[in-house]
Design a protein around this motif. Structure first.
Motif, PDB file in Angstrom:
ATOM      1  N   GLY A 235      -0.996 -10.512   6.131  1.00 50.95           N
ATOM      2  CA  GLY A 235      -1.092  -9.058   6.162  1.00 50.95           C
ATOM      3  C   GLY A 235      -0.702  -8.442   4.828  1.00 50.95           C
ATOM      4  O   GLY A 235      -0.161  -9.103   3.941  1.00 50.95           O
ATOM      5  N   ARG A 236      -0.990  -7.178   4.672  1.00 50.89           N
ATOM      6  CA  ARG A 236      -0.616  -6.460   3.456  1.00 50.89           C
ATOM      7  C   ARG A 236       0.083  -5.157   3.844  1.00 50.89           C
ATOM      8  O   ARG A 236      -0.495  -4.324   4.541  1.00 50.89           O
TER       9      ARG A 236
ATOM     10  N   PHE B  47       2.571   0.866  -3.435  1.00 56.79           N
ATOM     11  CA  PHE B  47       2.198   1.931  -4.359  1.00 56.79           C
ATOM     12  C   PHE B  47       0.845   1.622  -4.997  1.00 56.79           C
ATOM     13  O   PHE B  47      -0.029   2.487  -5.091  1.00 56.79           O
ATOM     14  N   LEU B  48       0.647   0.378  -5.410  1.00 61.43           N
ATOM     15  CA  LEU B  48      -0.568  -0.030  -6.102  1.00 61.43           C
ATOM     16  C   LEU B  48      -1.817   0.275  -5.294  1.00 61.43           C
ATOM     17  O   LEU B  48      -2.809   0.804  -5.821  1.00 61.43           O
ATOM     18  N   THR B  49      -1.804  -0.047  -4.005  1.00 65.75           N
ATOM     19  CA  THR B  49      -3.006   0.092  -3.189  1.00 65.75           C
ATOM     20  C   THR B  49      -3.065   1.419  -2.439  1.00 65.75           C
ATOM     21  O   THR B  49      -4.127   2.032  -2.341  1.00 65.75           O
ATOM     22  N   THR B  50      -1.943   1.873  -1.908  1.00 66.76           N
ATOM     23  CA  THR B  50      -1.951   3.098  -1.104  1.00 66.76           C
ATOM     24  C   THR B  50      -2.279   4.320  -1.948  1.00 66.76           C
ATOM     25  O   THR B  50      -3.117   5.150  -1.570  1.00 66.76           O
ATOM     26  N   VAL B  51      -1.627   4.452  -3.100  1.00 63.81           N
ATOM     27  CA  VAL B  51      -1.900   5.599  -3.972  1.00 63.81           C
ATOM     28  C   VAL B  51      -3.335   5.546  -4.474  1.00 63.81           C
ATOM     29  O   VAL B  51      -4.042   6.544  -4.505  1.00 63.81           O
ATOM     30  N   ARG B  52      -3.762   4.346  -4.867  1.00 61.44           N
ATOM     31  CA  ARG B  52      -5.144   4.197  -5.326  1.00 61.44           C
ATOM     32  C   ARG B  52      -6.139   4.623  -4.256  1.00 61.44           C
ATOM     33  O   ARG B  52      -7.091   5.374  -4.514  1.00 61.44           O
ATOM     34  N   ASN B  53      -5.952   4.131  -3.027  1.00 63.41           N
ATOM     35  CA  ASN B  53      -6.890   4.440  -1.953  1.00 63.41           C
ATOM     36  C   ASN B  53      -6.896   5.923  -1.613  1.00 63.41           C
ATOM     37  O   ASN B  53      -7.952   6.498  -1.344  1.00 63.41           O
ATOM     38  N   ASN B  54      -5.732   6.551  -1.619  1.00 65.75           N
ATOM     39  CA  ASN B  54      -5.675   7.990  -1.349  1.00 65.75           C
ATOM     40  C   ASN B  54      -6.409   8.786  -2.427  1.00 65.75           C
ATOM     41  O   ASN B  54      -7.108   9.762  -2.142  1.00 65.75           O
ATOM     42  N   LEU B  55      -6.270   8.353  -3.681  1.00 68.70           N
ATOM     43  CA  LEU B  55      -6.944   9.045  -4.774  1.00 68.70           C
ATOM     44  C   LEU B  55      -8.453   8.822  -4.721  1.00 68.70           C
ATOM     45  O   LEU B  55      -9.240   9.753  -4.927  1.00 68.70           O
ATOM     46  N   LEU B  56      -8.857   7.587  -4.448  1.00 69.12           N
ATOM     47  CA  LEU B  56     -10.281   7.267  -4.412  1.00 69.12           C
ATOM     48  C   LEU B  56     -11.010   7.978  -3.282  1.00 69.12           C
ATOM     49  O   LEU B  56     -12.184   8.333  -3.416  1.00 69.12           O
TER      50      LEU B  56
ATOM     51  N   ILE C 160      -9.931  -5.273  -1.064  1.00 69.73           N
ATOM     52  CA  ILE C 160      -9.513  -6.603  -0.627  1.00 69.73           C
ATOM     53  C   ILE C 160      -8.012  -6.723  -0.804  1.00 69.73           C
ATOM     54  O   ILE C 160      -7.292  -7.158   0.089  1.00 69.73           O
ATOM     55  N   LEU C 161      -7.535  -6.284  -1.944  1.00 67.95           N
ATOM     56  CA  LEU C 161      -6.100  -6.357  -2.235  1.00 67.95           C
ATOM     57  C   LEU C 161      -5.287  -5.503  -1.275  1.00 67.95           C
ATOM     58  O   LEU C 161      -4.190  -5.883  -0.878  1.00 67.95           O
ATOM     59  N   GLY C 162      -5.824  -4.362  -0.881  1.00 65.54           N
ATOM     60  CA  GLY C 162      -5.047  -3.409  -0.092  1.00 65.54           C
ATOM     61  C   GLY C 162      -5.403  -3.336   1.368  1.00 65.54           C
ATOM     62  O   GLY C 162      -5.131  -2.331   2.027  1.00 65.54           O
ATOM     63  N   SER C 163      -6.037  -4.382   1.913  1.00 69.23           N
ATOM     64  CA  SER C 163      -6.425  -4.349   3.325  1.00 69.23           C
ATOM     65  C   SER C 163      -5.908  -5.579   4.043  1.00 69.23           C
ATOM     66  O   SER C 163      -5.429  -6.535   3.430  1.00 69.23           O
ATOM     67  N   SER C 164      -6.021  -5.561   5.363  1.00 69.50           N
ATOM     68  CA  SER C 164      -5.568  -6.671   6.194  1.00 69.50           C
ATOM     69  C   SER C 164      -6.558  -6.877   7.336  1.00 69.50           C
ATOM     70  O   SER C 164      -7.492  -6.098   7.518  1.00 69.50           O
ATOM     71  N   GLY C 165      -6.320  -7.944   8.099  1.00 71.80           N
ATOM     72  CA  GLY C 165      -7.075  -8.162   9.326  1.00 71.80           C
ATOM     73  C   GLY C 165      -8.562  -8.370   9.117  1.00 71.80           C
ATOM     74  O   GLY C 165      -9.016  -8.943   8.121  1.00 71.80           O
ATOM     75  N   GLU C 166      -9.358  -7.867  10.069  1.00 68.99           N
ATOM     76  CA  GLU C 166     -10.800  -8.084  10.047  1.00 68.99           C
ATOM     77  C   GLU C 166     -11.455  -7.459   8.819  1.00 68.99           C
ATOM     78  O   GLU C 166     -12.382  -8.032   8.233  1.00 68.99           O
ATOM     79  N   LEU C 167     -10.980  -6.271   8.416  1.00 73.72           N
ATOM     80  CA  LEU C 167     -11.518  -5.625   7.216  1.00 73.72           C
ATOM     81  C   LEU C 167     -11.353  -6.530   6.004  1.00 73.72           C
ATOM     82  O   LEU C 167     -12.294  -6.744   5.238  1.00 73.72           O
ATOM     83  N   TRP C 168     -10.157  -7.070   5.818  1.00 74.86           N
ATOM     84  CA  TRP C 168      -9.877  -7.948   4.691  1.00 74.86           C
ATOM     85  C   TRP C 168     -10.745  -9.196   4.739  1.00 74.86           C
ATOM     86  O   TRP C 168     -11.359  -9.586   3.735  1.00 74.86           O
TER      87      TRP C 168
ATOM     88  N   ARG D 208       3.918 -16.639 -17.023  1.00 73.83           N
ATOM     89  CA  ARG D 208       4.329 -16.228 -15.666  1.00 73.83           C
ATOM     90  C   ARG D 208       4.101 -14.728 -15.501  1.00 73.83           C
ATOM     91  O   ARG D 208       5.016 -13.967 -15.186  1.00 73.83           O
ATOM     92  N   LEU D 209       2.838 -14.317 -15.713  1.00 69.26           N
ATOM     93  CA  LEU D 209       2.496 -12.898 -15.708  1.00 69.26           C
ATOM     94  C   LEU D 209       2.914 -12.224 -14.413  1.00 69.26           C
ATOM     95  O   LEU D 209       3.362 -11.080 -14.410  1.00 69.26           O
ATOM     96  N   VAL D 210       2.749 -12.939 -13.301  1.00 69.67           N
ATOM     97  CA  VAL D 210       3.156 -12.392 -12.001  1.00 69.67           C
ATOM     98  C   VAL D 210       4.175 -13.358 -11.402  1.00 69.67           C
ATOM     99  O   VAL D 210       3.841 -14.190 -10.557  1.00 69.67           O
ATOM    100  N   PRO D 211       5.440 -13.295 -11.836  1.00 74.16           N
ATOM    101  CA  PRO D 211       6.443 -14.251 -11.349  1.00 74.16           C
ATOM    102  C   PRO D 211       6.755 -14.094  -9.876  1.00 74.16           C
ATOM    103  O   PRO D 211       7.268 -15.009  -9.246  1.00 74.16           O
ATOM    104  N   PHE D 212       6.454 -12.915  -9.324  1.00 75.21           N
ATOM    105  CA  PHE D 212       6.654 -12.693  -7.895  1.00 75.21           C
ATOM    106  C   PHE D 212       5.352 -12.130  -7.333  1.00 75.21           C
ATOM    107  O   PHE D 212       4.863 -11.108  -7.786  1.00 75.21           O
ATOM    108  N   ASN D 213       4.773 -12.834  -6.356  1.00 75.87           N
ATOM    109  CA  ASN D 213       3.536 -12.375  -5.745  1.00 75.87           C
ATOM    110  C   ASN D 213       3.672 -10.968  -5.189  1.00 75.87           C
ATOM    111  O   ASN D 213       4.766 -10.536  -4.811  1.00 75.87           O
ATOM    112  N   LEU D 214       2.538 -10.249  -5.097  1.00 72.49           N
ATOM    113  CA  LEU D 214       2.562  -8.989  -4.377  1.00 72.49           C
ATOM    114  C   LEU D 214       2.970  -9.253  -2.929  1.00 72.49           C
ATOM    115  O   LEU D 214       2.624 -10.296  -2.358  1.00 72.49           O
TER     116      LEU D 214
END
Length: 506
Positions: A104-105, A109-118, A128-136, A374-380
């Motif tokens: 799940g996701r 901030f990265l996905t929610t703010v983006r989606n609200n603006l878009l 894809i990054l900001g969704s879960s379940g069947e949509l994802w 180690r550009l992303v040392p901790f996964n989203l």
């Protein structure tokens, strides 16, 4: 009665005091309290503020790095009403993130703010990054299927990349031993590759539209997605209107406005709509499902384009920028790469992706750059979609206020002495066997692990190899001058800021 109470509060506390009181009330309403039963051990949690009283109100990388040593492979803490479990140790990471229950996701901030603006507030979970379940699942399958048809991660994309590489090398050669900011060059080239694949067009180096693209380039390292300000109830929904989040929101506004304009222009171009780029394919899928309930619609398409543009550009460009930096700082490694390229490829032709297996040291060097950066040392963060038990501890199913974001501590695997030949140094031999053959190491996870592993990994691998091998074949880099900078971002590594000089080898 309520109106009289609110009037009294306003008159007594004033505007600022009333806002603070309102914030406290919201926190109390949405706060889940302390640590759940049988929850992984960690930093103490208190109602309303979570673990913030014990972290001095911040979540820093040193704090995150200290959790495993103190609490073990599963360590927890809270940011206001959010509970976070940090997963360390290669075996535990593989066990946890291979499960569909952990795919799940949560709201970020990265996905929610983006989606609200878009979408002007119509949708929160998109892309894809900001969704879960069947949509994802459906969107991921669609994108992977059609990108494979376009030659995603295969040699059919090579001519497009070689075109960009040749232009890149011509511009490097024109600098004639002057100091170069390599990130600017790599940004231009990688953005063009992504844009050609997604929108079916590219721009010359001097094009004004490309300059706009570069100005809208988002570096995730510039935004702290674990800032407690992002976790205040309602902050993500109203982020564009909150003064204390203005700096974080502004880059997203620029990118969303640019992408919206590009999509509108694309739709007016009948020739572009008949092409085989990703946007044209997606528009045809929308048309096919227009008379039924479907996950394929314009808001979703624009979100996918956003992710391809930002996610596909920034990480690859940053890795290539770091690669030049590391080889200029380690001339002995650069010499071995040059020697291997001269021996296998020669100087009469450019390296090809088909030669990758014949260039083990070159390939190992790219992987070692990723391990060292180690550009992303901790996964989203992920979110559990069902209750799970890990190492005897219970992580409950994520629900509204109790959503359980979880992060993978990739940096732990990248630096474990038990997993690497020389973990504390830049040494491509970390990815070579005793005979000098390239050897993958499952502890290397620059694209994440498990069900939500980066969808763009095949493309990124192709880009990294071709750009790195071609540029290193042509140039010798030296005289690095570093620019002072610092980064307190706990989730993303800072890319070195520097100038370097380049001399053509032939």
């Amino acid at each position: 009665m309520l109106g009289e109470v609110l009037t009294w509060i306003g008159a007594t506390l004033g505007p600022v005091g009333s806002c603070l009181l309102g914030l406290v009330v919201l926190l109390l309403i949405f706060s889940p309290g302390g640590r759940p039963k049988n929850f992984p051990p960690g930093v103490p949690m208190v109602p309303v503020f979570g673990s913030l009283p014990f972290t001095k109100g911040t979540v820093s990388r040193p704090f995150l790095n200290s959790l495993r040593k103190k609490y073990g492979d599963l360590a927890s803490f809270g940011i206001f009403n959010r509970k976070v479990v940090l997963v360390s140790n290669l075996k535990t990471i593989k066990e946890v993130f291979s499960q569909a229950k952990t795919a799940g996701r949560p709201e970020l901030f990265l996905t929610t703010v983006r989606n609200n603006l878009l979408t002007d507030g119509r949708h929160t979970f998109l892309g894809i990054l900001g969704s879960s379940g069947e949509l994802w699942h459906e969107q991921r399958r669609f994108v992977l299927r059609h990108l494979r048809d376009l030659g995603f991660g295969k040699t059919s994309l090579e001519p497009l990349m070689i075109l960009e590489i040749k232009e890149l090398m011509d511009h490097i050669a024109k600098q004639k031993d002057s100091p170069i900011v390599m990130q600017r060059f790599f940004n231009r080239s990688i953005i063009n590759v992504i844009w050609a694949m997604v929108m079916g067009k590219r721009y010359s180096y001097g094009d004004a539209r490309l300059a706009t693209l570069l100005k809208t380039f988002i570096a995730p390292g510039d935004i702290n997605f674990l800032s407690p300000l992002h976790f205040i109830p309602g902050a993500l929904k109203f982020a564009p209107y909150l003064p204390f989040l203005k700096k974080d929101v502004q880059p997203f506004i620029k990118v969303t406005n640019f992408i919206k304009h590009e999509v509108e222009e694309f739709q007016r171009d009948e020739t572009a709509k008949k092409s085989d780029c990703l946007t044209a394919l997606y528009l045809r899928e929308i048309e096919e499902h227009k008379n039924e309930s479907s996950f394929f619609h314009m808001d979703q398409m624009v979100s996918v384009i956003f992710e391809m543009f930002v996610g596909g550009s920034e990480t690859t460009s940053s890795t290539l920028t770091t690669a030049v930096y590391m080889l200029a700082k380690h001339p002995e490694v650069q010499k071995r790469v040059h020697e291997e390229l001269d021996r296998v490829v020669g100087r009469d032709q450019l390296p090809s992706f088909s030669q990758r297996d014949q260039l083990p040291y070159t390939q190992a060097t790219i992987y070692e750059v990723q391990r060292t950066l180690r550009l992303v040392p901790f996964n989203l963060p992920h979110a559990t979609v069902e209750d799970i038990t890990v190492n005897g501890y219970m992580i409950p199913k994520g629900v509204f206020a109790y959503l359980k974001p979880r992060m993978t501590q990739i940096i732990d695997c990248m630096m474990d002495p038990a997993l690497w030949r020389n973990p504390n140094e830049f040494d491509p031999r970390n990815f070579l066997d005793a005979e000098g053959n390239f050897k993958r190491n499952e502890a290397s996870m620059p694209f994440g692990s498990g069900k939500r592993q980066c969808v763009g990994e095949p493309l990124a691998r192709l880009e990294l190899f071709l750009f790195f091998a071609c540029v290193m074949q042509r140039f010798h880099f030296y005289d690095v001058v570093e620019e002072p900078f610092s980064s307190s971002n706990p989730l993303f590594a800072a890319v070195p800021r520097y100038t370097v000089r380049a001399t053509a080898r032939y």
